[in-house]
Write an enzyme that holds these catalytic residues in place. Structure first.
Site, PDB file in Angstrom:
ATOM      1  N   ASP A   1       0.868  -1.178   0.000  1.00  0.00           N
ATOM      2  CA  ASP A   1       0.000   0.000   0.000  1.00  0.00           C
ATOM      3  C   ASP A   1       0.901   1.223   0.000  1.00  0.00           C
ATOM      4  O   ASP A   1       2.016   1.178   0.516  1.00  0.00           O
ATOM      5  CB  ASP A   1      -0.906   0.019   1.244  1.00  0.00           C
ATOM      6  CG  ASP A   1      -2.168   0.841   1.020  1.00  0.00           C
ATOM      7  OD1 ASP A   1      -3.272   0.253   0.999  1.00  0.00           O
ATOM      8  OD2 ASP A   1      -2.065   2.073   0.840  1.00  0.00           O
TER       9      ASP A   1
ATOM     10  N   ASP B   1     -10.833   0.985  -4.393  1.00  0.00           N
ATOM     11  CA  ASP B   1     -11.675   2.037  -4.957  1.00  0.00           C
ATOM     12  C   ASP B   1     -11.993   1.608  -6.394  1.00  0.00           C
ATOM     13  O   ASP B   1     -11.074   1.273  -7.147  1.00  0.00           O
ATOM     14  CB  ASP B   1     -10.872   3.347  -4.941  1.00  0.00           C
ATOM     15  CG  ASP B   1     -11.676   4.524  -5.465  1.00  0.00           C
ATOM     16  OD1 ASP B   1     -12.491   4.327  -6.386  1.00  0.00           O
ATOM     17  OD2 ASP B   1     -11.467   5.641  -4.975  1.00  0.00           O
TER      18      ASP B   1
HETATM   19  C1  LIG Z   1     -10.470   1.274  -0.122  1.00  0.00           C
HETATM   20  S1  LIG Z   1      -8.928   0.943   0.602  1.00  0.00           S
HETATM   21  C2  LIG Z   1      -9.037  -0.804   0.953  1.00  0.00           C
HETATM   22  C3  LIG Z   1      -8.028  -1.216   1.983  1.00  0.00           C
HETATM   23  C4  LIG Z   1      -8.072  -2.698   2.400  1.00  0.00           C
HETATM   24  N1  LIG Z   1      -7.790  -3.565   1.289  1.00  0.00           N
HETATM   25  C5  LIG Z   1      -9.400  -3.046   3.026  1.00  0.00           C
HETATM   26  O1  LIG Z   1     -10.167  -3.781   2.397  1.00  0.00           O
HETATM   27  O2  LIG Z   1      -9.662  -2.609   4.146  1.00  0.00           O
HETATM   28  C6  LIG Z   1      -7.852   0.970  -0.790  1.00  0.00           C
HETATM   29  C7  LIG Z   1      -6.386   0.996  -0.448  1.00  0.00           C
HETATM   30  O3  LIG Z   1      -5.628   0.903  -1.642  1.00  0.00           O
HETATM   31  C8  LIG Z   1      -4.515   1.764  -1.565  1.00  0.00           C
HETATM   32  N2  LIG Z   1      -4.125   2.104  -2.948  1.00  0.00           N
HETATM   33  C9  LIG Z   1      -4.940   2.560  -3.925  1.00  0.00           C
HETATM   34  N3  LIG Z   1      -4.261   2.745  -5.066  1.00  0.00           N
HETATM   35  C10 LIG Z   1      -2.966   2.389  -4.794  1.00  0.00           C
HETATM   36  C11 LIG Z   1      -1.776   2.354  -5.559  1.00  0.00           C
HETATM   37  N4  LIG Z   1      -1.790   2.705  -6.837  1.00  0.00           N
HETATM   38  N5  LIG Z   1      -0.645   1.940  -4.979  1.00  0.00           N
HETATM   39  C12 LIG Z   1      -0.636   1.559  -3.656  1.00  0.00           C
HETATM   40  N6  LIG Z   1      -1.738   1.580  -2.886  1.00  0.00           N
HETATM   41  C13 LIG Z   1      -2.899   1.975  -3.443  1.00  0.00           C
HETATM   42  C14 LIG Z   1      -5.005   2.948  -0.756  1.00  0.00           C
HETATM   43  O4  LIG Z   1      -3.930   3.645  -0.146  1.00  0.00           O
HETATM   44  C15 LIG Z   1      -5.930   2.280   0.246  1.00  0.00           C
HETATM   45  O5  LIG Z   1      -5.276   1.951   1.454  1.00  0.00           O
END
Ligand SMILES: C[S@@+](CC[C@H](N)C(=O)[O-])C[C@H]1O[C@@H](n2cnc3c(N)ncnc32)[C@H](O)[C@@H]1O
Length: 255
Positions: free
Chosen positions: A76, A125
């Site tokens: 992440d 997302d």
């Molecule tokens: C909606 S959260 C879901 C977190 C976790 N998987 C959960 O289900 O609780 C999405 C996560 O993806 C990470 N993220 C999104 N795009 C990313 C990228 N391109 N590189 C690294 N992390 C990313 C965000 O920082 C965030 O912590």
């Protein structure tokens, strides 16, 4: 940056098997363990599975507990979230769990071709307006297959009807048959044994949020065709989701 965040970053800098390599750090000298995760980080040749966008890392830690014969790396860009999982893994002495703070887009800088055996993408997302950033979009799928071993599975868990429909269309547009495709994994009609023993109870922070809001949880797993075969974006209109995640500091009862 807040004091609390700085403290978490400093904490993580002291932990074994936690690597913080945002773009600037990577540019300075590359990643020294690329191609050597098994031997140098885990001390074994077991399969390596990544969780992309691991957030607080519940899934990475939970998988590590349940499958001691495999290695798991949570990735992440947000280190303050990852701290929770990193701390749990360290406190429990989980030698098969690691965390990497970086952008998913940089995967190839951290792993050699075939070094990764499988991927979990948990509650990303849906990026309804930004196809390039969508974690099951063809740009990202093309990136994953450059580090995945042949036959390596991609597993998506999502609340989002949009992302679920999009992913199925993306697979169909590329002639990929999903291994499992289930619109409601906790529903009465979910196929038996959809997950290995103990995995159904493993829920991420966001998953708990969606469940508490009455959303159904969807799951798709599939293997990616090898590099060289061109991937096509689906050309269909997909209905957008009519809801959004809660703001970051929203407190959810019973979590
Ligand atoms: C909606 S959260 C879901 C977190 C976790 N998987 C959960 O289900 O609780 C999405 C996560 O993806 C990470 N993220 C999104 N795009 C990313 C990228 N391109 N590189 C690294 N992390 C990313 C965000 O920082 C965030 O912590």
């Amino acid at each position: 940056m807040g004091k609390n965040k700085l403290k978490k970053f400093a904490d993580m800098a002291q932990m074994d098997r936690v690597y913080q390599y945002p773009f600037a750090a990577l540019r300075e000298g590359g990643f020294p363990l690329r191609g050597r995760w098994g031997e140098e980080v885990f001390g074994n040749g077991n399969p390596i599975v990544l969780e992309l966008g691991c957030g607080k890392g519940e899934y990475t830690v939970g998988l590590g507990r349940r499958f001691p014969g495999m290695n798991f790396i949570g990735i992440d860009i947000k280190g303050a979230r990852m701290w929770t999982g990193a701390r749990a893994a360290e406190a429990e002495g989980l030698g098969n769990v690691a965390f990497l703070r970086t952008s998913i887009e940089l995967l190839e800088s951290f792993f050699t071709p075939g070094e990764v055996s499988g991927l979990w993408i948990t509650f990303p997302d849906p990026q309804m307006k930004k196809e390039r950033k969508r974690l099951t979009g063809t740009r990202m799928i093309d990136l994953y297959r450059r580090v995945l071993a042949p036959g390596g599975m991609v597993n998506l868990k999502t609340d989002s009807p949009f992302l679920f429909a999009y992913t199925r269309e993306m697979l169909a547009a590329n002639g990929i048959e999903p291994q499992v495709c289930c619109a409601d994994i906790y529903g009465a009609d979910a196929p038996a044994g959809i997950f290995p023993e103990g995995l159904t109870e493993l829920r991420t922070y966001y998953e708990q949020q969606w469940l508490s809001r009455g959303m159904t949880i969807k799951y798709v797993s599939f293997a990616i065709p090898p590099c060289g075969l061109e991937l096509r974006e689906p050309e269909v209109e997909i209905e957008l989701d009519a809801y959004r995640a809660y703001p970051r500091h929203h407190v959810i009862a019973n979590l």
